[in-house]
Motif scaffolding. Structure first.
Motif, PDB file in Angstrom:
ATOM      1  N   GLY A 277       4.623  57.392 -37.170  1.00 61.01           N
ATOM      2  CA  GLY A 277       5.513  56.430 -36.525  1.00 61.01           C
ATOM      3  C   GLY A 277       6.959  56.860 -36.440  1.00 61.01           C
ATOM      4  O   GLY A 277       7.749  56.255 -35.709  1.00 61.01           O
ATOM      5  N   ASN A 278       7.348  57.919 -37.166  1.00 56.42           N
ATOM      6  CA  ASN A 278       8.742  58.387 -37.103  1.00 56.42           C
ATOM      7  C   ASN A 278       8.829  59.797 -37.677  1.00 56.42           C
ATOM      8  O   ASN A 278       7.899  60.272 -38.350  1.00 56.42           O
ATOM      9  N   ILE A 279       9.945  60.469 -37.428  1.00 54.94           N
ATOM     10  CA  ILE A 279      10.157  61.824 -37.973  1.00 54.94           C
ATOM     11  C   ILE A 279      11.349  61.845 -38.923  1.00 54.94           C
ATOM     12  O   ILE A 279      12.036  62.865 -39.056  1.00 54.94           O
ATOM     13  N   GLY A 280      11.594  60.728 -39.595  1.00 55.73           N
ATOM     14  CA  GLY A 280      12.636  60.705 -40.607  1.00 55.73           C
ATOM     15  C   GLY A 280      13.835  59.885 -40.196  1.00 55.73           C
ATOM     16  O   GLY A 280      13.822  59.180 -39.180  1.00 55.73           O
ATOM     17  N   GLY A 281      14.867  59.974 -41.014  1.00 55.98           N
ATOM     18  CA  GLY A 281      16.053  59.149 -40.824  1.00 55.98           C
ATOM     19  C   GLY A 281      17.267  59.919 -40.379  1.00 55.98           C
ATOM     20  O   GLY A 281      17.173  61.025 -39.838  1.00 55.98           O
ATOM     21  N   GLN A 282      18.428  59.299 -40.624  1.00 53.38           N
ATOM     22  CA  GLN A 282      19.735  59.883 -40.305  1.00 53.38           C
ATOM     23  C   GLN A 282      19.897  60.141 -38.808  1.00 53.38           C
ATOM     24  O   GLN A 282      20.553  61.089 -38.394  1.00 53.38           O
ATOM     25  N   GLY A 283      19.284  59.265 -37.975  1.00 55.86           N
ATOM     26  CA  GLY A 283      19.382  59.471 -36.541  1.00 55.86           C
ATOM     27  C   GLY A 283      20.788  59.386 -36.009  1.00 55.86           C
ATOM     28  O   GLY A 283      21.078  59.894 -34.917  1.00 55.86           O
ATOM     29  N   PHE A 284      21.721  58.774 -36.753  1.00 52.86           N
ATOM     30  CA  PHE A 284      23.124  58.747 -36.344  1.00 52.86           C
ATOM     31  C   PHE A 284      23.746  60.131 -36.430  1.00 52.86           C
ATOM     32  O   PHE A 284      24.781  60.402 -35.836  1.00 52.86           O
ATOM     33  N   TYR A 285      23.077  61.028 -37.191  1.00 53.66           N
ATOM     34  CA  TYR A 285      23.691  62.306 -37.549  1.00 53.66           C
ATOM     35  C   TYR A 285      22.918  63.490 -37.004  1.00 53.66           C
ATOM     36  O   TYR A 285      23.486  64.392 -36.384  1.00 53.66           O
ATOM     37  N   ASN A 286      21.608  63.552 -37.252  1.00 54.08           N
ATOM     38  CA  ASN A 286      20.801  64.688 -36.800  1.00 54.08           C
ATOM     39  C   ASN A 286      19.812  64.212 -35.735  1.00 54.08           C
ATOM     40  O   ASN A 286      18.813  63.583 -36.035  1.00 54.08           O
ATOM     41  N   LEU A 287      20.091  64.520 -34.476  1.00 51.63           N
ATOM     42  CA  LEU A 287      19.239  64.077 -33.379  1.00 51.63           C
ATOM     43  C   LEU A 287      19.477  64.992 -32.179  1.00 51.63           C
ATOM     44  O   LEU A 287      20.609  65.120 -31.712  1.00 51.63           O
ATOM     45  N   ASN A 288      18.411  65.640 -31.705  1.00 47.91           N
ATOM     46  CA  ASN A 288      18.545  66.526 -30.553  1.00 47.91           C
ATOM     47  C   ASN A 288      17.167  66.779 -29.966  1.00 47.91           C
ATOM     48  O   ASN A 288      16.158  66.760 -30.688  1.00 47.91           O
ATOM     49  N   VAL A 289      17.106  67.003 -28.649  1.00 47.93           N
ATOM     50  CA  VAL A 289      15.868  67.335 -27.954  1.00 47.93           C
ATOM     51  C   VAL A 289      16.093  68.618 -27.169  1.00 47.93           C
ATOM     52  O   VAL A 289      17.095  68.747 -26.461  1.00 47.93           O
ATOM     53  N   ALA A 290      15.182  69.574 -27.278  1.00 46.21           N
ATOM     54  CA  ALA A 290      15.266  70.822 -26.520  1.00 46.21           C
ATOM     55  C   ALA A 290      13.899  71.101 -25.903  1.00 46.21           C
ATOM     56  O   ALA A 290      12.889  71.169 -26.609  1.00 46.21           O
ATOM     57  N   VAL A 291      13.875  71.268 -24.576  1.00 41.56           N
ATOM     58  CA  VAL A 291      12.632  71.489 -23.851  1.00 41.56           C
ATOM     59  C   VAL A 291      12.483  72.979 -23.568  1.00 41.56           C
ATOM     60  O   VAL A 291      13.437  73.642 -23.135  1.00 41.56           O
ATOM     61  N   ASP A 292      11.292  73.499 -23.804  1.00 41.46           N
ATOM     62  CA  ASP A 292      10.999  74.916 -23.565  1.00 41.46           C
ATOM     63  C   ASP A 292      11.396  75.285 -22.129  1.00 41.46           C
ATOM     64  O   ASP A 292      11.079  74.554 -21.178  1.00 41.46           O
ATOM     65  N   PRO A 293      12.085  76.407 -21.929  1.00 41.10           N
ATOM     66  CA  PRO A 293      12.567  76.760 -20.589  1.00 41.10           C
ATOM     67  C   PRO A 293      11.468  77.187 -19.624  1.00 41.10           C
ATOM     68  O   PRO A 293      11.725  77.325 -18.425  1.00 41.10           O
ATOM     69  N   THR A 294      10.235  77.390 -20.138  1.00 42.11           N
ATOM     70  CA  THR A 294       9.157  77.854 -19.256  1.00 42.11           C
ATOM     71  C   THR A 294       8.139  76.769 -18.932  1.00 42.11           C
ATOM     72  O   THR A 294       7.354  76.927 -17.996  1.00 42.11           O
TER      73      THR A 294
END
Length: 884
Positions: free
Chosen positions: A107-124
């Motif tokens: 249901g989640n991947i942890g806390g501290q979403g105010f601080y550590n949060l980013n999405v990176a999509v594979d370029p291919t």
């Protein structure tokens, strides 16, 4: 800049994604308000539309966006809820018209979403996505549309913020976290952090330093614990977690205090060594900041103050449960700064702009509020300090905007404190920018340094005028500063660019500054090299324990690797020995006769520009008869060989008599290696001498002398390694020799210092001609008295010892007084024999080294010749019980 406000609400924007195929299409996320899309970003007034279909209507805070380069209509959103748990992961394939939720593991991947949060999509492909949270997660979509999300960041430092792809190979990725940069060649299966070497990116919070030596400094760092500068660009990890305030005892620098976040002071009595910190938090009252302030009494380091919503005091560095609590009248917020001016006076500042003066009288502390107009009400006070020699005058610096940031307060005997804004204005003032730390030069109190979010500023006239004092300093936030008065070094702890320093007592410095460390605490700044200096930290790779006396023949920038073990092997390959491995992995070994050894030299440049064409020469000599002088043509021939190489033997590399470093970095030392073949006939007591030079920082002509001891102590570009690792079977002995030199008819003393020894021993025999005068009784007891023995035991050597001596020194054995062996008293660890008669030609003593009884145990002894208050020479022996 123009505010994009048409259709987009005010508030905090948290991410932006631009369509690479249609750059006028832009997506933006706003804290707690959702995702917005603009299709006319190049218009004079771009318009925005909120995207809602499939997205949560509320209950969220921060949103991170990731757009697929090969499929720009595919966008991902990673969302944190109101408690900052990262529990929302959404995907659109139609440019945001509709979104679908992707389930997260548990249901989640942890806390501290105010601080550590980013999405990176594979370029291919749009079907591989990396999610940055406390850990790093990889989401992969199968051909059947099934998502698999796995944790890939468990192997490295938590709190992930960024991810980048190699443009050639999408499996080569770089993850940015609170631990720096991590590199993976296989899409996150395995990681390596060696890419961080050389990057000056430490986020310093607060710093403190050794009171007398510029070789030791501590820094509390954001999420990287407490780090220790130990006279090398390789900082040593002293403690884990988040590092806050640090404090080094000014009289006993082996005692160090530090803080984790919250009310968590810790104390080490072993120089800050990792694993030696003990909590001293018990008894602290009140709620504190994330990094509560801690300060030692400037006049008595046993007294410590800790700030929460009050001042907690302890008379023994936190070990007596903080028995004194001082409440602050009208207090609001938290204590944010403390200056423990003396044992009866403390100043404190708060997060709400209040300033207090605490005075002790008759054992009772009383706090008085001294803030008053025109001192701004409300700004966070980041630091304050009483003016040296004028304890009723303080300098206060504060954060925020729209007001002065540096204030002087004068506290009268009665009445209100007078406050004056000394921030200046215009071109000669400090700009309207948060100030974080203040330092007042105790030798010139009108000279004040202030650290801000963009630079360091200095005034030399008490604040009438300020100039930027950041030459060479990166444009970054400086969170703390300390002035090391003995060496006139201003140290700056930056938030993101590590620790910097500069001299403040000279108008300029050389752009290239070459040096060797004569020992671990030597920085090459004070010449001649002071000795002995007590080690401020331990280094088992160089056989140094905390508190060991160090001498100029212990060059920390020369090490030998020799074949040891079964099968015999070197510790690592030559190519792998960089300055990091040199400091943290490579142990100095004794060169072995009859084998090819490896000699390493670490070459340092402390300037601000690279050194060009730095030449380095390495030589070895038999030192059993004392250090021979250099050949008379040494300096005329340097860096080439002298005509006579039979005493000082130059090592050869690739057929060359010296090595050249084309460009020597001012931040990363260079490691050079020479093969070191030592003949079977070489002396047991062999030393190495390193000499370097370059046009940018040349050896002065007056320093080019031939007496090696004097040369090394007075010239920072020369280093001597006279440190002998002697491998002996457990509980057995070996004879060696050491020569003493005369000083104008003055009798010598011989001092033996046992350094962190196990149960080994050292003794020595004097020649009959050198013995101090015996008493008229001629007894052993009388001889001991006449010899002025202190801390050594006098006894007769055994028949076996004498037999081994004659085998080891067949031509010299009869010259020694075989009735008196001066031996280390194991309970005292060392001692002194004075009144030794040394002829003009010098005398040779026989040194008996006895190994500890346990396999691989180590005893260390320094033998030092002194005369007329001077150190004439000596040697250090590492006695190691060889594994049986």
């Amino acid at each position: 800049w123009s505010l994009m406000s048409s259709g987009i609400p005010g508030g905090a924007a948290t991410d932006v994604a631009i369509d690479p195929a249609t750059p006028t299409t832009v997506y933006a996320s706003l804290w707690g308000q959702g995702i917005y899309k603009c299709t006319n970003a190049s218009a004079a007034t771009p318009t925005w539309t909120k995207l809602t279909t499939g997205l949560p209507a509320g209950g969220f805070t921060r949103i991170a966006l990731g757009l697929s380069p090969p499929s720009p209509l595919t966008i991902y959103a990673l969302i944190a809820d109101g408690g900052y748990t990262v529990n929302g992961f959404y995907r659109t394939t139609n440019g945001g018209s509709s979104w679908a939720a992707i389930p997260l593991p548990g249901g989640n991947i942890g806390g501290q979403g105010f601080y550590n949060l980013n999405v990176a999509v594979d370029p291919t492909t749009p079907d591989i996505v990396y999610l940055s949270g406390v850990s790093l997660w990889k989401a992969t979509r199968s051909a059947a549309g099934v998502w698999t999300i796995t944790d890939k960041g468990g192997a490295f430092h938590p709190d992930n913020h960024a991810l980048a792809f190699d443009p050639i190979s999408h499996s080569k990725i770089y993850a940015g976290s609170d631990g720096g940069i991590y590199k993976s060649l296989d899409g996150g299966m395995t990681w390596d952090d060696s890419i961080n070497e050389g990057l000056c990116i430490m986020q310093c919070e607060f710093i403190d330093q050794h009171p007398t030596s510029d070789a030791v400094l501590f820094s509390g760092t954001q999420d990287n614990g407490t780090e220790q500068f130990r006279n090398s660009p390789v900082f040593n990890h002293a403690d884990d977690g988040d590092g806050g305030y640090c404090a080094v005892d000014k009289t006993q620098p082996k005692n160090v205090l530090s803080t984790y976040y919250g009310n968590s002071p810790k104390r080490s009595t072993l120089g800050g060594k990792f694993g030696t910190w003990m909590s001293v938090a018990g008894g602290i009252a009140g709620a504190g900041l994330f990094y509560p302030p801690l300060a030692m009494d400037e006049t008595n380091s046993n007294h410590v103050a800790f700030g929460t919503d009050r001042i907690n005091l302890d008379p023994a560095q936190g070990t007596t449960s903080w028995p004194t609590k001082v409440t602050l009248p009208g207090m609001s917020g938290n204590v944010s700064a403390i200056h423990y001016t003396n044992s009866n006076l403390i100043y404190a500042g708060t997060t709400t702009g209040k300033v207090y003066r605490l005075v002790q009288s008759g054992g009772v502390w009383t706090a008085t509020a001294i803030h008053s107009s025109p001192l701004p009400a409300g700004p966070f006070i980041t630091d304050l300090a009483a003016v040296p020699g004028a304890p009723n005058t303080i300098i206060v610096v504060m954060s925020g905007f729209g007001h002065g940031h540096v204030w002087r307060g004068v506290v009268p005997a009665a009445g209100a404190t007078t406050w004056t804004n000394i921030s200046g204005s215009g071109a000669t003032g400090i700009p309207d920018i948060p100030a974080n730390a203040v330092v007042i030069d105790p030798a010139a109190v009108n000279t004040i340094y202030v650290a801000t979010d963009v630079a360091v500023y200095r005034t030399t006239n008490g604040g009438a005028n300020w100039v930027q004092f950041s030459e060479g300093l990166p444009n970054c936030a400086v969170f703390d500063m300390k002035l090391h008065s003995p060496s006139a070094l201003l140290r700056a702890g930056t938030h993101g660019r590590g620790v910097w320093e500069r001299k403040v007592n000279v108008p300029s410095v050389s752009s290239v500054d070459l040096y060797f460390r004569d020992h671990l605490m030597s920085t090459g700044r004070v010449l001649p090299t002071p000795e002995p200096v007590l080690a401020g930290f331990e280094d088992p790779l160089q056989y140094v324990n905390l508190g060991d006396p160090l001498f100029h023949w212990m060059c920390a920038d020369i090490k030998v690797d020799a074949l040891e073990g079964s099968p015999p092997a070197f510790q690592m390959s030559i190519a792998s020995v960089d300055y990091l491995k040199y400091e943290t992995k490579l142990q100095h070994r004794n060169a072995q006769r009859g084998n090819v050894n490896r000699a390493y030299v670490k070459v340092n440049n402390r300037g601000f520009a690279p050194g060009s064409n730095v030449v380095v020469k390495l030589l070895w000599a038999d030192a059993s008869a004392g250090l021979p002088v250099l050949p008379p043509d040494f300096w005329a021939a340097f860096p080439n060989n002298s005509a006579n190489t039979t005493v000082w033997h130059p090592l050869i590399k690739g057929g060359a008599t010296f090595q050249t470093i084309t460009l020597l970095s001012p931040t990363e030392p260079t490691i050079l290696e020479w093969d070191f073949p030592l003949p079977l006939t070489a002396a047991t007591h062999t030393c190495l001498l390193a000499v370097m030079d370059c046009a940018g920082d040349p050896i002065p002509a007056g320093n080019k002398i031939f007496n090696v001891d004097s040369l090394v102590r007075n010239e920072k570009r020369v280093g001597l390694k006279n440190l002998h690792v002697v491998n002996i079977p457990p509980a057995t002995s070996l004879w060696s020799t050491l020569d003493l030199f005369a000083l104008a008819g003055v009798a010598s003393s011989l001092r033996v210092i046992g350094l962190g020894q196990a149960d080994g021993s050292l003794g020595f025999l004097l020649p009959k001609s050198a013995q101090p005068a015996a008493s008229s009784k001629g007894s052993a007891k009388g001889a001991a008295t006449a010899a002025k023995i202190d801390g050594l035991v006098l006894r007769k050597p055994s028949d076996l010892m004498i037999k081994q001596l004659k085998e080891r020194l067949p031509n010299d054995a009869d010259k020694f007084d075989l009735s008196r062996l001066y031996e280390v008293d194991k309970e005292k660890g060392g001692g002194l024999v004075s009144g030794i008669k040394v002829t003009k030609e010098g005398v040779r003593i026989a040194v008996l080294l006895t190994a500890p009884t346990k396999n691989e145990a180590i005893s260390t002894f320094s033998v030092v010749q002194e005369a007329d208050g001077k150190i004439l020479g000596g040697s250090t022996y590492i006695v190691r019980a060889a594994k049986q």
